[in-house]
Design an enzyme around this catalytic site. Structure first.
Site, PDB file in Angstrom:
ATOM      1  N   CYS A   2       0.864  -1.165  -0.152  1.00 17.71           N
ATOM      2  CA  CYS A   2      -0.335  -0.258   0.256  1.00 17.71           C
ATOM      3  C   CYS A   2       0.974   1.312   0.281  1.00 17.71           C
ATOM      4  O   CYS A   2       2.055   0.977   0.871  1.00 17.71           O
ATOM      5  CB  CYS A   2      -0.490  -0.206   1.619  1.00 17.71           C
ATOM      6  SG  CYS A   2      -1.750  -1.128   1.262  1.00 17.71           S
ATOM      7  N   ARG A  27       5.066   0.144  -5.773  1.00 21.15           N
ATOM      8  CA  ARG A  27       4.884  -1.137  -4.545  1.00 21.15           C
ATOM      9  C   ARG A  27       4.063  -1.715  -5.149  1.00 21.15           C
ATOM     10  O   ARG A  27       4.326  -3.184  -4.240  1.00 21.15           O
ATOM     11  CB  ARG A  27       4.937   0.215  -3.469  1.00 21.15           C
ATOM     12  CG  ARG A  27       5.697   0.882  -3.787  1.00 21.15           C
ATOM     13  CD  ARG A  27       5.117   1.988  -1.550  1.00 21.15           C
ATOM     14  NE  ARG A  27       5.332   1.097  -1.388  1.00 21.15           N
ATOM     15  CZ  ARG A  27       6.209   1.351  -0.037  1.00 21.15           C
ATOM     16  NH1 ARG A  27       7.327   1.954  -0.385  1.00 21.15           N
ATOM     17  NH2 ARG A  27       6.167   0.731   0.731  1.00 21.15           N
ATOM     18  N   TRP A  72      -2.568  -2.408  -1.352  1.00 19.23           N
ATOM     19  CA  TRP A  72      -1.932  -4.020  -1.763  1.00 19.23           C
ATOM     20  C   TRP A  72      -3.053  -4.737  -1.172  1.00 19.23           C
ATOM     21  O   TRP A  72      -2.633  -5.130   0.584  1.00 19.23           O
ATOM     22  CB  TRP A  72      -1.620  -4.202  -1.162  1.00 19.23           C
ATOM     23  CG  TRP A  72      -0.621  -4.896  -2.393  1.00 19.23           C
ATOM     24  CD1 TRP A  72       0.408  -5.734  -3.509  1.00 19.23           C
ATOM     25  CD2 TRP A  72      -0.290  -6.579  -1.814  1.00 19.23           C
ATOM     26  NE1 TRP A  72       1.182  -7.005  -4.157  1.00 19.23           N
ATOM     27  CE2 TRP A  72       0.856  -7.407  -2.415  1.00 19.23           C
ATOM     28  CE3 TRP A  72      -0.071  -7.066  -0.356  1.00 19.23           C
ATOM     29  CZ2 TRP A  72       1.333  -8.738  -2.359  1.00 19.23           C
ATOM     30  CZ3 TRP A  72       0.752  -7.806  -0.153  1.00 19.23           C
ATOM     31  CH2 TRP A  72       1.104  -9.056  -1.086  1.00 19.23           C
ATOM     32  N   ASN A  97      -2.403   2.661   6.041  1.00 16.32           N
ATOM     33  CA  ASN A  97      -0.940   1.089   5.547  1.00 16.32           C
ATOM     34  C   ASN A  97      -0.841   0.607   7.125  1.00 16.32           C
ATOM     35  O   ASN A  97      -0.876   1.089   8.057  1.00 16.32           O
ATOM     36  CB  ASN A  97       0.497   1.430   4.988  1.00 16.32           C
ATOM     37  CG  ASN A  97      -0.109   2.386   3.723  1.00 16.32           C
ATOM     38  OD1 ASN A  97      -0.478   2.204   3.701  1.00 16.32           O
ATOM     39  ND2 ASN A  97       1.178   3.237   2.793  1.00 16.32           N
ATOM     40  N   GLY A  98      -0.408  -1.041   6.317  1.00 13.26           N
ATOM     41  CA  GLY A  98      -0.164  -1.963   7.766  1.00 13.26           C
ATOM     42  C   GLY A  98      -1.606  -2.566   7.802  1.00 13.26           C
ATOM     43  O   GLY A  98      -2.471  -2.949   7.306  1.00 13.26           O
ATOM     44  N   GLU A 481      19.893 -16.252  -7.746  1.00 10.57           N
ATOM     45  CA  GLU A 481      19.345 -14.809  -8.134  1.00 10.57           C
ATOM     46  C   GLU A 481      18.446 -14.574  -9.485  1.00 10.57           C
ATOM     47  O   GLU A 481      17.482 -14.159  -9.765  1.00 10.57           O
ATOM     48  CB  GLU A 481      20.386 -13.773  -7.679  1.00 10.57           C
ATOM     49  CG  GLU A 481      20.178 -12.011  -7.928  1.00 10.57           C
ATOM     50  CD  GLU A 481      18.714 -11.994  -7.351  1.00 10.57           C
ATOM     51  OE1 GLU A 481      18.380 -12.705  -6.623  1.00 10.57           O
ATOM     52  OE2 GLU A 481      18.975 -10.862  -8.286  1.00 10.57           O
ATOM     53  N   LYS A 485      14.606 -13.902 -11.158  1.00 11.71           N
ATOM     54  CA  LYS A 485      14.697 -13.026 -11.434  1.00 11.71           C
ATOM     55  C   LYS A 485      13.704 -13.581 -12.839  1.00 11.71           C
ATOM     56  O   LYS A 485      12.845 -12.767 -12.806  1.00 11.71           O
ATOM     57  CB  LYS A 485      16.175 -12.425 -12.474  1.00 11.71           C
ATOM     58  CG  LYS A 485      16.855 -11.231 -11.487  1.00 11.71           C
ATOM     59  CD  LYS A 485      16.123  -9.922 -11.082  1.00 11.71           C
ATOM     60  CE  LYS A 485      15.599  -9.956  -9.807  1.00 11.71           C
ATOM     61  NZ  LYS A 485      15.784 -10.090  -8.693  1.00 11.71           N
ATOM     62  N   GLU A 488      10.383 -14.775 -11.579  1.00 12.13           N
ATOM     63  CA  GLU A 488       9.014 -13.475 -11.362  1.00 12.13           C
ATOM     64  C   GLU A 488       9.007 -12.316 -12.202  1.00 12.13           C
ATOM     65  O   GLU A 488       7.839 -12.008 -12.170  1.00 12.13           O
ATOM     66  CB  GLU A 488      10.496 -12.376 -10.450  1.00 12.13           C
ATOM     67  CG  GLU A 488      10.621 -12.295  -9.199  1.00 12.13           C
ATOM     68  CD  GLU A 488      11.611 -11.128  -8.648  1.00 12.13           C
ATOM     69  OE1 GLU A 488      11.487 -10.461  -7.672  1.00 12.13           O
ATOM     70  OE2 GLU A 488      12.815 -10.983  -8.440  1.00 12.13           O
ATOM     71  N   HIS A 504      23.026 -35.795  -8.198  1.00 10.05           N
ATOM     72  CA  HIS A 504      22.099 -35.913  -6.736  1.00 10.05           C
ATOM     73  C   HIS A 504      20.611 -35.995  -6.994  1.00 10.05           C
ATOM     74  O   HIS A 504      20.007 -35.770  -6.733  1.00 10.05           O
ATOM     75  CB  HIS A 504      22.498 -35.392  -5.885  1.00 10.05           C
ATOM     76  CG  HIS A 504      23.479 -35.971  -5.483  1.00 10.05           C
ATOM     77  ND1 HIS A 504      24.380 -36.889  -4.997  1.00 10.05           N
ATOM     78  CD2 HIS A 504      24.748 -35.213  -5.647  1.00 10.05           C
ATOM     79  CE1 HIS A 504      25.592 -36.606  -4.621  1.00 10.05           C
ATOM     80  NE2 HIS A 504      26.196 -35.595  -5.590  1.00 10.05           N
ATOM     81  N   LYS A 603       6.537  -4.149  -3.677  1.00  9.80           N
ATOM     82  CA  LYS A 603       8.412  -3.332  -3.902  1.00  9.80           C
ATOM     83  C   LYS A 603       8.627  -4.265  -2.475  1.00  9.80           C
ATOM     84  O   LYS A 603       9.341  -4.874  -2.244  1.00  9.80           O
ATOM     85  CB  LYS A 603       8.219  -2.512  -4.415  1.00  9.80           C
ATOM     86  CG  LYS A 603       9.400  -2.220  -4.253  1.00  9.80           C
ATOM     87  CD  LYS A 603      10.259  -2.640  -5.069  1.00  9.80           C
ATOM     88  CE  LYS A 603      11.919  -2.849  -5.133  1.00  9.80           C
ATOM     89  NZ  LYS A 603      12.653  -3.129  -6.492  1.00  9.80           N
TER      90      LYS A 603
HETATM   91  C1  F6R Z   1      13.381  -9.963  -6.198  1.00  3.30           C
HETATM   92  C2  F6R Z   1      12.860  -9.245  -4.715  1.00  3.30           C
HETATM   93  C3  F6R Z   1      12.468  -9.542  -3.441  1.00  3.30           C
HETATM   94  C4  F6R Z   1      13.417  -8.672  -2.545  1.00  3.30           C
HETATM   95  C5  F6R Z   1      12.328  -8.931  -0.869  1.00  3.30           C
HETATM   96  C6  F6R Z   1      13.151  -8.373   0.288  1.00  3.30           C
HETATM   97  O1  F6R Z   1      13.450  -9.571  -6.890  1.00  3.30           O
HETATM   98  O2  F6R Z   1      13.090  -7.672  -4.817  1.00  3.30           O
HETATM   99  O3  F6R Z   1      13.293 -10.754  -3.651  1.00  3.30           O
HETATM  100  O4  F6R Z   1      14.827  -8.906  -2.498  1.00  3.30           O
HETATM  101  O5  F6R Z   1      11.476  -9.304  -1.043  1.00  3.30           O
HETATM  102  O6  F6R Z   1      13.656  -6.438   0.116  1.00  3.30           O
HETATM  103  P1  F6R Z   1      14.034  -5.708   0.858  1.00  3.30           P
HETATM  104  O7  F6R Z   1      15.699  -5.829   0.210  1.00  3.30           O
HETATM  105  O8  F6R Z   1      13.522  -4.490   0.368  1.00  3.30           O
HETATM  106  O9  F6R Z   1      14.468  -6.135   2.153  1.00  3.30           O
END
Ligand code: F6R
Length: 608
Positions: A2, A27, A72, A97-98, A481, A485, A488, A504, A603
């Protein structure tokens, strides 16, 4: 997650609210809304579409005081009736928010008092509680403070009343909120980027703060109701730093910003002749002499950065290191070693699980905490004794890119500082590492030149349903990673394995329809990796190898080799991340997915 924007001004605030919401779109949200006070009446507009739709619906709305929100969904499905702002009668409007944990109990009580609910949200109880205090004669500030005393949970809120058209109240506990100070106009937002178009002067509210804002100024009260002064910070960022510019997507922009982001993060060190603990805060030198191990806590991409750091810390600094997913650690009974340095890594600095893990670590007896984070004044920064700010600038794309590589740079600095302090780094080695760090931004720039070739390679992925990523040692977390990516943003199912694990189990998955991406730096594990890749090729698996110069990989039928410009030694994981980011980006483009706002993701994950 949010987002909140609010404004009180002598001009129509609707364009300010809408522009702020647009800035917060990254976000993640599923509905949006705003309310303004116009001639002592609330005018509310809500939509389950994009902010652009809300903007169309608000064409005839205007007022000098307003609050707005992107939601959200947590309590209640995404729908217009659940979208914020929530009202109590025609009098009170609230954005939140929250999560309010005791909302069911409050809802039952308020229903018994005659309040009726029009949404399934936890937020509506806040509006009614404020209404109940306000209509008994409290000021809006006092009514809000009395309400907050009854809430259990986390919140950032904005509140206004129809009969009080010059006043905005806001408060925070557990969710970020800041004030923007303009010329004779004031704003609130959950994220600085929402306000950069109207002001660069920001006041970060602290835990439990409540603020009363009007055209004549603002007053901040702490959790005990005491009037307090909070510093006004001038943001270094400008509005352009959150604009898309020449790029098609924020993710693409942020991938390309990595040379500059790394240069900014490393600036203090690269301009100096030696490494000093002071880059982690004034108390770092003393703290680092007391510690005997490291515990890294983080989520998602930030957790992958921690996994790379473990290799560095143990090999270069000779210090034992464990890395744990924050959401697991926070609920685990663990044995605290008070001599452990707890390092949290977070882009946003507001991730609920990482924050809770940090607090859990402190509660179990950990004394030394260090945050590596991209957002100044965020909760994780404020709650850690030591800190290093990555200076990646705002990261708007949901998939983390420049935050990751700058986290790695920060963790490498930590490794070097600890190594030096523990006598594991002589002057010559220190100078060599400093030289490599100074060169890093241009090394990344050179890797970015592979973009057209990777875009071509990505065409082969668009119709695949699964992919396997392999790496070894330092580059196993980079394979993780790369897989994260890809899944996602392209929604292709991708898994990563240390290449030695292949036989394995996962080798059973390999056939001609399974692309296998290998991270192949020129390091001591190269020959082992080559044997692992033979195993894949022998089963008909199509190989995509990201190989350093001089690794003698040749493209052939079923083997696509992408040659990296150079081998960067310990910094190689940073270089090898770039092509995997580009691969995911171009595969997503092929598939036509929403690159910057992938489905179901947000985000900053400020709820559990
Ligand atoms: C993936 C991604 C998430 C964040 C995770 C932690 O691309 O962005 O996996 O890395 O939600 O977020 P932060 O770094 O803001 O604590």
């Amino acid at each position: 997650m949010c987002g909140i924007v609010g404004a009180v001004a002598q001009r129509n605030v609707v364009p300010i609210l809408l522009q702020g919401l647009q800035r917060l779109e990254y976000r993640g949200y599923d509905s949006a809304g705003l309310v303004v006070v116009d001639q002592k009446k609330l005018q509310r507009v809500r939509s389950t579409g994009r902010v652009a739709e809300l903007s169309q619906r608000s064409a005839n709305t205007s007022g000098h005081l307003g609050i707005a929100h992107t939601r959200w969904a947590t309590h209640g499905v995404p729908s217009e009736r659940n979208a914020h702002p929530h009202l109590s009668g025609d009098l009170i409007a609230v954005v939140h928010n929250g999560i309010i944990e005791n909302y069911e109990e409050l809802r039952t009580r308020l229903t018994a008092q005659g309040y009726s609910f029009t949404s399934d949200t936890d937020t509506e109880v806040i509006a009614h509680l404020i209404h109940s205090h306000y209509t008994k004669g409290s000021t809006l500030l006092a009514a809000t403070q009395a309400t907050l005393a009854e809430l259990v949970g986390a919140y950032a809120i904005g509140v206004l009343a129809a009969d009080n058209p010059g006043q905005l109240i806001c408060a925070r506990k557990g969710s970020p909120l800041l004030l923007g100070v303009g010329d004779g106009e004031y704003f609130i937002a959950s994220d600085m980027s929402a306000l950069l178009a109207v002001t660069k002067r920001m006041v970060y509210l602290e835990e439990g703060d409540v603020a009363e804002i009007s055209l004549s100024g603002y007053r901040v009260f702490d959790a005990h109701g005491k009037s307090v002064q909070r510093t006004v910070h001038t943001s270094e960022l400008n509005n352009e730093s959150v604009e898309l510019g020449e790029y098609q997507h924020y993710m693409q922009k942020e991938i390309h910003e990595q040379p500059q982001a790394l240069a900014n993060t490393l600036e203090a060190v690269c301009n100096s002749q030696s490494l000093i603990p002071g880059i982690f805060g004034a108390e770092a030198a003393a703290a680092f002499t007391q510690i005997d191990s490291i515990l890294i806590l983080a989520c998602g991409t930030s957790h992958h950065a921690g996994m790379v750091a473990r290799y560095w810390l143990e090999e270069i600094a000779g210090i034992p290191c464990t890395v744990e997913i924050a959401s697991e650690y926070r609920y685990r009974t663990s044995v605290a070693n008070p001599k452990t340095l707890v390092v949290t890594i977070s882009q946003s600095g507001e991730t609920a699980d990482t924050l809770a893990a940090l607090n859990h670590a402190k509660a179990t007896g950990h004394l030394y905490t260090l945050a590596i984070c991209n957002v100044p004044e965020s909760a994780i920064i404020r709650q850690s004794k030591l800190r290093l700010l990555t200076r990646a600038g705002p990261e708007i794309g949901v998939a983390s890119t420049k935050a990751f590589t700058t986290q790695l740079a920060g963790l490498f600095l930590l490794t070097l500082v600890l190594a030096k302090q523990r006598g594991k780094l002589n002057a010559e080695q220190e100078q060599k590492h400093l030289h490599d760090l100074r060169h890093l931004p241009s090394a990344v720039q050179a890797v970015l030149k592979l973009e057209p070739a990777i875009a071509k390679l990505a065409e082969n992925f668009a119709n695949k349903h699964n992919a396997l990523f392999l790496g070894r040692g330092l580059h196993y977390p980079i394979a993780l990673e790369g897989a994260l990516k890809l899944k996602e943003i392209s929604y292709i199912h991708a898994e990563a394995y240390p290449a030695g694990e292949l036989k394995h189990g996962p080798l059973a998955l390999v056939d001609k329809d399974m692309p296998v991406v290998a991270v192949a730096p020129n390091d001591v594990l190269l020959e082992k990796l080559k044997s692992n890749l033979q195993e894949v090729r022998a089963r008909g698996g199509e190989l995509y190898v990201f190989a350093d110069a001089n690794t003698r990989f040749q493209s052939s039928e079923g083997v696509h080799v992408m040659q990296m410009p150079e081998h960067a030694g310990f910094l190689s994981p940073i270089l090898h991340t770039i092509p995997l980011q580009l691969l995911a980006y171009y595969v997503a483009l092929q598939k036509g997915t929403d690159v910057d706002k992938p489905r179901n993701l947000a985000k900053s994950v400020t709820v559990e």
